[in-house]
Design a protein around this motif. Structure first.
Motif, PDB file in Angstrom:
ATOM      1  N   TRP A  92      -3.531   4.283 -13.045  1.00 37.81           N
ATOM      2  CA  TRP A  92      -2.091   4.428 -13.222  1.00 37.81           C
ATOM      3  C   TRP A  92      -1.401   3.766 -12.044  1.00 37.81           C
ATOM      4  O   TRP A  92      -1.739   4.045 -10.890  1.00 37.81           O
ATOM      5  CB  TRP A  92      -1.712   5.905 -13.283  1.00 37.81           C
ATOM      6  N   HIS A  93      -0.453   2.878 -12.340  1.00 38.15           N
ATOM      7  CA  HIS A  93       0.265   2.184 -11.274  1.00 38.15           C
ATOM      8  C   HIS A  93       1.573   1.617 -11.813  1.00 38.15           C
ATOM      9  O   HIS A  93       1.811   1.626 -13.010  1.00 38.15           O
ATOM     10  CB  HIS A  93      -0.591   1.051 -10.690  1.00 38.15           C
ATOM     11  N   ALA A  94       2.396   1.129 -10.900  1.00 41.96           N
ATOM     12  CA  ALA A  94       3.641   0.453 -11.260  1.00 41.96           C
ATOM     13  C   ALA A  94       3.834  -0.718 -10.312  1.00 41.96           C
ATOM     14  O   ALA A  94       3.258  -0.754  -9.217  1.00 41.96           O
ATOM     15  CB  ALA A  94       4.822   1.410 -11.149  1.00 41.96           C
ATOM     16  N   HIS A  95       4.621  -1.667 -10.755  1.00 43.12           N
ATOM     17  CA  HIS A  95       5.031  -2.788  -9.911  1.00 43.12           C
ATOM     18  C   HIS A  95       6.539  -2.599  -9.724  1.00 43.12           C
ATOM     19  O   HIS A  95       7.307  -2.833 -10.661  1.00 43.12           O
ATOM     20  CB  HIS A  95       4.698  -4.127 -10.583  1.00 43.12           C
ATOM     21  N   ASP A  96       6.934  -2.139  -8.556  1.00 46.09           N
ATOM     22  CA  ASP A  96       8.316  -1.723  -8.336  1.00 46.09           C
ATOM     23  C   ASP A  96       9.339  -2.836  -8.497  1.00 46.09           C
ATOM     24  O   ASP A  96      10.487  -2.569  -8.854  1.00 46.09           O
ATOM     25  CB  ASP A  96       8.463  -1.089  -6.951  1.00 46.09           C
TER      26      ASP A  96
END
Length: 121
Positions: A42-46
């Motif tokens: 689980w991750h995001a690219h801000d």
């Protein structure tokens, strides 16, 4: 001189799952190919959007409020800041298009995280 490149042949450079390889650049966007199987993180690219194009196989992208199923030929753009987790039950080949500044797994660091130097090799 312009060089023609074959997308399917580019996957020959990919020897490990979740290890994208940069195959081209359009302005500040990198074109990356990857073979994936299993779950990333689980991750995001801000600050960056990320485009997934399914070249072979299928991919499930888990979002906090939904699950999106992608099949061969499908494309999906994950907007910046959206947490997601790519999952492939079987081997899947993807083309990623994302800004050069995009960190592989956002701010999450796992044994699967690859630096831009590794992706350029």
């Amino acid at each position: 001189m312009l060089a023609v490149q074959n997308l399917l042949a580019a996957f020959e450079r990919v020897t490990d799952y979740w290890s994208p390889k940069v195959i081209g650049k359009v302005n500040d966007q990198l074109l990356k190919v990857a073979k994936i199987k299993g779950e990333l993180v689980w991750h995001a690219h801000d600050h960056e959007d990320e485009l997934f194009h399914i070249v072979k196989g299928s991919l499930r992208i888990e979002l906090e409020d939904a699950v999106v199923e992608l099949r061969e030929g499908d494309m999906l753009t994950i907007p910046k800041g959206v947490r997601h987790n790519p999952v492939a039950d079987e081997e899947c080949w993807i083309l990623l298009i994302e800004p050069a500044s995009t960190k592989h797994t956002g701010d999450e660091v796992t044994p699967l995280t690859r630096s831009i130097e590794e992706q350029l090799s």
